[in-house]
Scaffold this active site. Structure first.
Site, short mmCIF file in Angstrom:
data_model
loop_
_atom_site.label_atom_id
_atom_site.label_comp_id
_atom_site.label_asym_id
_atom_site.label_seq_id
_atom_site.Cartn_x
_atom_site.Cartn_y
_atom_site.Cartn_z
N GLU A 1 1.38 7.07 -6.38
CA GLU A 1 2.31 6.78 -7.47
C GLU A 1 2.74 8.05 -8.18
O GLU A 1 3.89 8.18 -8.62
CB GLU A 1 1.71 5.77 -8.45
CG GLU A 1 1.20 4.48 -7.82
CD GLU A 1 2.18 3.83 -6.87
OE1 GLU A 1 3.40 3.96 -7.04
OE2 GLU A 1 1.72 3.17 -5.91
N TYR B 1 6.40 3.14 4.93
CA TYR B 1 5.35 4.07 4.54
C TYR B 1 4.82 4.84 5.75
O TYR B 1 4.78 6.07 5.76
CB TYR B 1 4.19 3.32 3.89
CG TYR B 1 4.49 2.54 2.64
CD1 TYR B 1 4.00 2.94 1.41
CD2 TYR B 1 5.23 1.36 2.69
CE1 TYR B 1 4.24 2.21 0.25
CE2 TYR B 1 5.47 0.62 1.54
CZ TYR B 1 4.98 1.05 0.33
OH TYR B 1 5.23 0.31 -0.80
#
Length: 626
Positions: free
Chosen positions: A320, A403
């Protein structure tokens, strides 16, 4: 309850001056590949540049109500602006001078909501008075019993990808970046936090048992990054520019688990340039939060499933944080290019973990991602499946390929051109496109112009277009292998050969080693072997949510009924989609036996799930049999 000291408030929450400087409106990309089919907006005609929210959180009615005032930039001759909404109750639209403006709602679409078209009549600033619906897709209103403290209600938002239109009328597209500020009024025994500078950390009395909190974001961000939480929140500082918010009962555990965050920021800056958002705080949410983390700028939202006591899952924090560059700073212009956010960030996350914990720790994460990549490609239907492309239909890339395949793509470029050269390129890339949207075509043009520079042989070796636009995995893909996980593979082989579980030494295993072992076990095992695994390793009672989920997947695949009480407990407490979706999907694969269990579990747990998670699971258990 709040643990704030008034004397520290100004230094704790106001970003440095550099982060407060206003910037010009971000460009709107107009190439065909930048057209966002998930918005009604026509930003080339009229666009929102700033959003000013003044909203009250009504916990009794479970609605946000108030106003959104929008700054509008128009092309010559533009007469109207088109916004995105989703089941908002619109009361009025007015110009800055109070004149009522004509408006109309379009037909409602189950996925996109409805357009709100406003006749501008010369207005450059418009105010929409409205309220959200109790079932707004971005908002979850939690009763006290669903929180850690069990005393106060809780509210949080989840905007990505297009849910914020259910509580904010704006142009809800990642390619239309906007600055924003907000005044949020809440009951005076609760605290409001947002993904922006916190201007009034102690709150301001708002009468009738209420307090208001003010926030400011001076950098243009994609609208999905406007985020809100309200609850019984406490704060602890972790470093000069970082800290954690959560309910008081979880504060000590969260502060320990995320104690390395300041070192992560330093490592990220050393790789790819300055952190441009001022503070990096985190909010640890209740268990119903549907994701591992959400990269809301200045306030990352995190799942409590990370609290394992050994910091082995803080790669989610690194992920993040890395989004502060890839995603928040440079953002996919449409959701067809989400790999530009997630693939870049997964690669960047791994580099942060390597810088802090060494190459082998990073190799474990990469090796597990490769496992996930292979599983996703197989589950998508094989290497020719169109859903294994990086650039494709929005939301259609299978599983976590945005991802996994995206990060392996970048790792492959690094391997071919060399790390030093690739790092220099990426640092320049983030600088060149800071606070701007990006497309796959734009990235490929940039890397050709600033890294390949006409080198035909390098172009051939990289296979850029094949990676970006073709399904499957090119043969030049780099697989990073972990020596630690290779040792786990040896234990797996011994187990497959009949060795008792007691011979496997799991003392000190990280989450990653546990996952390699549990996911690598044969999907068909006799009941006595499953019983031996459970009794020896205490899997059904594991407090590590990753381990528990992986074990329950295996138990479901074998219809191992002694694990059902653990399954009921887990699905009723954990709302993270990554950990519960496979359980419901696995049950549905077991025919009538599993379907009945899945429906019963969902009926009991649905109220504890975020609306998006509940909708996803409902689709799983109502999908027609294959």
């Amino acid at each position: 309850m709040r643990f704030l000291f008034p004397a520290l408030a100004a230094t704790l929450f106001v970003a440095p001056a550099a982060a407060q400087e206003a910037v010009s409106p971000a460009p709107i990309l107009t190439t065909p590949d930048a057209r966002d089919v998930w918005t009604y907006a026509r930003p080339e005609v009229a666009r929102v540049t700033h959003v000013d929210l003044d909203l009250t959180a009504d916990f009794q009615r479970k609605v946000m109500r108030g106003t959104a005032t929008l700054d509008v930039l128009t092309a010559p001759g533009a007469e109207e602006i088109v916004l995105d909404t989703d089941e908002l109750d619109i009361e009025s639209v007015t110009a800055e001078d109070g004149r009522p403006l004509a408006w109309r709602l379009g037909a409602d679409d189950p996925q996109l909501g409805a357009s709100l078209t406003v006749t501008l009549d010369g207005a450059e600033r418009i105010t929409v008075r409205y309220s959200s619906k109790p079932g707004a897709s971005a908002l979850q209103w939690l009763s006290p019993e669903l929180t850690a403290g069990k005393q106060q209600p809780y509210l949080f938002s989840q905007g990505q990808p297009i849910n914020n239109r259910s509580w904010i009328p704006t142009q809800d597209s990642p390619g239309i970046r906007q600055t924003w500020d907000a005044t949020i009024t809440v009951p005076d025994d609760l605290v409001a936090v947002m993904s922006a500078e916190m201007l009034t950390p102690e709150g301001v009395a708002a009468g009738e048992g209420r307090e208001s909190y003010r926030f400011r974001m001076t950098r243009p961000v994609p609208p999905y990054l406007i985020a809100l939480a309200v609850g019984d929140l406490a704060f602890r500082e972790l470093g000069p520019r970082s800290g954690v918010w959560t309910e008081p009962t979880m504060l000590d555990a969260a502060a320990y688990e995320f104690g390395d965050v300041e070192a992560m920021i330093d490592a990220a800056e050393a790789l790819y340039g300055p952190y441009r958002w001022g503070r990096y705080d985190m909010l640890l949410l209740p268990p119903s939060f549907p994701y591992g983390g959400m990269e809301n700028p200045m306030l990352t939202f995190l799942t409590p499933t990370l609290l394992t006591g050994d910091r082995s899952n803080t790669d989610v924090v690194a992920h993040e944080l890395a989004h502060s560059w890839s995603g928040n700073l440079v953002t996919n212009a449409t959701w067809s290019d989400s790999w530009l956010n997630e693939g870049f960030t997964t690669y960047f996350e791994n580099r942060i973990m390597e810088a802090l914990y060494g190459p082998e720790r990073a190799a474990m994460y990469s090796d597990l991602d490769w496992d996930g990549l292979e599983r996703d490609i197989a589950a998508a239907g094989g290497a020719d499946a169109p859903t294994t492309r990086l650039h494709g239909e929005p939301g259609a890339t299978f599983g976590q390929l945005d991802y996994f395949k995206g990060s392996v793509f970048l790792r492959t470029i690094e391997n071919i051109v060399g790390r030093e050269r690739f790092d220099a390129y990426l640092r320049g890339y983030f600088d060149r496109h800071a606070f701007q949207p990006q497309t796959t075509a734009g990235f490929l043009a940039d890397i050709r112009g600033h890294l390949i520079e006409g080198d035909a042989e390098l172009e051939r070796r990289l296979q850029l277009d094949r990676w970006a636009y073709q399904p499957g995995l090119p043969e030049n893909a780099v697989h990073v292998e972990s020596a630690t996980l290779a040792a786990v593979d040896a234990d797996l082989e011994a187990f497959r050969s009949g060795a008792p579980v007691s011979r496997i030494d799991t003392q000190g295993w990280s989450t990653q080693e546990w996952l390699r072992f549990l996911n690598g076990l044969p999907r068909e095992l006799p009941a006595e072997r499953l019983a031996g695994l459970d009794s020896t390793l205490d899997l059904s009672r594991s407090s590590n949510a990753y381990i528990r989920s992986a074990w329950l997947e295996l138990a479901i695949a074998n219809r191992y009924e002694p694990a059902l009480p653990s399954l009921r407990d887990f699905t009723g407490r954990v709302g993270r989609g990554l950990l519960i979706r496979p359980l419901y999907a696995g049950l549905m694969e077991q025919g009538d036996w599993g379907k009945a269990i899945a429906q019963d579990l969902f009926a009991n747990a649905r109220a504890t799930y975020h609306p998006n998670t509940a909708a996803q699971i409902e689709r799983i258990i109502t999908a027609p049999a294959q």
